[in-house]
Design a protein around this motif. Structure first.
Motif, PDB file in Angstrom:
ATOM      1  N   GLN A  47       0.825  -1.199   0.000  1.00 45.67           N
ATOM      2  CA  GLN A  47       0.000   0.000   0.000  1.00 45.67           C
ATOM      3  C   GLN A  47       0.867   1.259   0.000  1.00 45.67           C
ATOM      4  O   GLN A  47       0.534   2.249  -0.658  1.00 45.67           O
ATOM      5  N   LEU A  48       1.990   1.204   0.716  1.00 40.05           N
ATOM      6  CA  LEU A  48       2.915   2.331   0.738  1.00 40.05           C
ATOM      7  C   LEU A  48       3.479   2.588  -0.656  1.00 40.05           C
ATOM      8  O   LEU A  48       3.509   3.741  -1.117  1.00 40.05           O
ATOM      9  N   LEU A  49       3.900   1.531  -1.336  1.00 44.00           N
ATOM     10  CA  LEU A  49       4.444   1.672  -2.682  1.00 44.00           C
ATOM     11  C   LEU A  49       3.406   2.269  -3.627  1.00 44.00           C
ATOM     12  O   LEU A  49       3.712   3.173  -4.418  1.00 44.00           O
ATOM     13  N   ASN A  50       2.177   1.777  -3.523  1.00 43.89           N
ATOM     14  CA  ASN A  50       1.105   2.301  -4.382  1.00 43.89           C
ATOM     15  C   ASN A  50       0.863   3.784  -4.123  1.00 43.89           C
ATOM     16  O   ASN A  50       0.654   4.562  -5.061  1.00 43.89           O
ATOM     17  N   ARG A  51       0.884   4.183  -2.851  1.00 41.60           N
ATOM     18  CA  ARG A  51       0.672   5.591  -2.512  1.00 41.60           C
ATOM     19  C   ARG A  51       1.801   6.467  -3.054  1.00 41.60           C
ATOM     20  O   ARG A  51       1.566   7.578  -3.540  1.00 41.60           O
ATOM     21  N   LEU A  52       3.015   5.967  -2.978  1.00 42.89           N
ATOM     22  CA  LEU A  52       4.163   6.752  -3.433  1.00 42.89           C
ATOM     23  C   LEU A  52       4.147   6.954  -4.945  1.00 42.89           C
ATOM     24  O   LEU A  52       4.465   8.040  -5.451  1.00 42.89           O
ATOM     25  N   LEU A  53       3.777   5.906  -5.681  1.00 45.87           N
ATOM     26  CA  LEU A  53       3.872   5.961  -7.130  1.00 45.87           C
ATOM     27  C   LEU A  53       2.597   6.432  -7.827  1.00 45.87           C
ATOM     28  O   LEU A  53       2.652   6.868  -8.985  1.00 45.87           O
ATOM     29  N   ALA A  54       1.458   6.336  -7.141  1.00 43.71           N
ATOM     30  CA  ALA A  54       0.175   6.664  -7.771  1.00 43.71           C
ATOM     31  C   ALA A  54       0.155   8.043  -8.442  1.00 43.71           C
ATOM     32  O   ALA A  54      -0.286   8.171  -9.598  1.00 43.71           O
ATOM     33  N   PRO A  55       0.630   9.108  -7.781  1.00 46.48           N
ATOM     34  CA  PRO A  55       0.588  10.431  -8.443  1.00 46.48           C
ATOM     35  C   PRO A  55       1.435  10.481  -9.707  1.00 46.48           C
ATOM     36  O   PRO A  55       1.031  11.091 -10.703  1.00 46.48           O
ATOM     37  N   PHE A  56       2.605   9.836  -9.687  1.00 46.00           N
ATOM     38  CA  PHE A  56       3.494   9.843 -10.847  1.00 46.00           C
ATOM     39  C   PHE A  56       2.893   9.027 -11.994  1.00 46.00           C
ATOM     40  O   PHE A  56       2.966   9.431 -13.161  1.00 46.00           O
TER      41      PHE A  56
END
Length: 230
Positions: free
Chosen positions: A81-90
């Motif tokens: 979930q952390l990875l998804n949150r970090l990359l989602a905007p990009f």
């Protein structure tokens, strides 16, 4: 512009369907390719991920070891979930830019090939939504065969994703890829007929040609209005 949402699960055959769309002249924006680009060394996404997961996930050349990162997040929901949150905007920004490029080219129908279409809430951008579905047993067997993985590891990767049955329940169109490649092609032809039907008025107005028509109509209206004042 008609933006078709295409999703599925790991080893469901989504990429095969995406390639079929492209083979029939319908461009597809591949979220996996966008995701790889936002993780390139030195990019904003790369900096965020390295800061969160440490330099142990890097290869000798400084690029992210995607296999190693995948092992970390597939076995840990919190880290995934952390990875998804970090990359989602990009990733969202990258997908939007690709859609804009196709809009400028005048494409009237495009496909958004997004594994996490529902999870990332991108289903709101698309209509219709096509889900490539297979039964759980077939999905597991195909994944094990494709990756040469053990059953436990393969099942863990499947469980890390939203279930295909749930995705199917939210689809406008379902492609059952449990059978042969020939059966898939036969279903695809029917889907292609649905996808390529004439644009609705709203879809047309969202296309480049629709925007030009609206701009031209506005110009004519303003010109006529000015003349009427003389």
């Amino acid at each position: 512009m008609r933006i078709v949402g295409l999703t599925g699960g790991i080893a469901s055959g989504k990429s095969t369907v995406s390639n079929l769309f492209k083979a029939h002249g319908i461009p597809a924006v591949d979220a996996d390719i966008v995701a790889r680009n936002v993780l390139k060394k030195g990019s904003g996404g790369w900096k965020k991920v390295v800061a969160a997961f440490g330099e142990d996930i890097l290869l000798e050349n400084g690029e992210v070891d995607r296999a190693k990162l995948g092992q970390i997040v597939f076995s840990d929901l919190g880290k995934r979930q952390l990875l998804n949150r970090l990359l989602a905007p990009f990733i969202s920004r990258g997908i939007l830019m690709e859609v804009l490029k196709l809009w400028i080219k005048g494409c009237s129908i495009i496909v958004l090939d997004v594994p996490l279409l529902f999870e990332a809430k991108m289903d709101k951008w698309t209509k219709p939504i096509v889900v490539v579905w297979v039964d759980p047993k077939t999905q597991l067997q195909r994944l094990m065969t494709r990756d040469g993985s053990m059953e436990e590891d393969a099942q863990s990767r499947i469980n890390a994703q939203m279930s295909l049955d749930l995705k199917r329940s939210q689809a406008d169109i379902v492609i059952d890829n449990t059978g042969s490649l020939e059966a898939l092609h036969e279903q695809f032809q029917k889907v292609l007929t649905q996808i390529t039907k004439p644009l609705t008025w709203t879809e047309f107005m969202l296309s480049r040609n629709g925007a030009f028509l609206a701009l031209f109509s506005t110009f004519i209206s303003v010109t006529i209005f000015k003349k009427s004042l003389l």
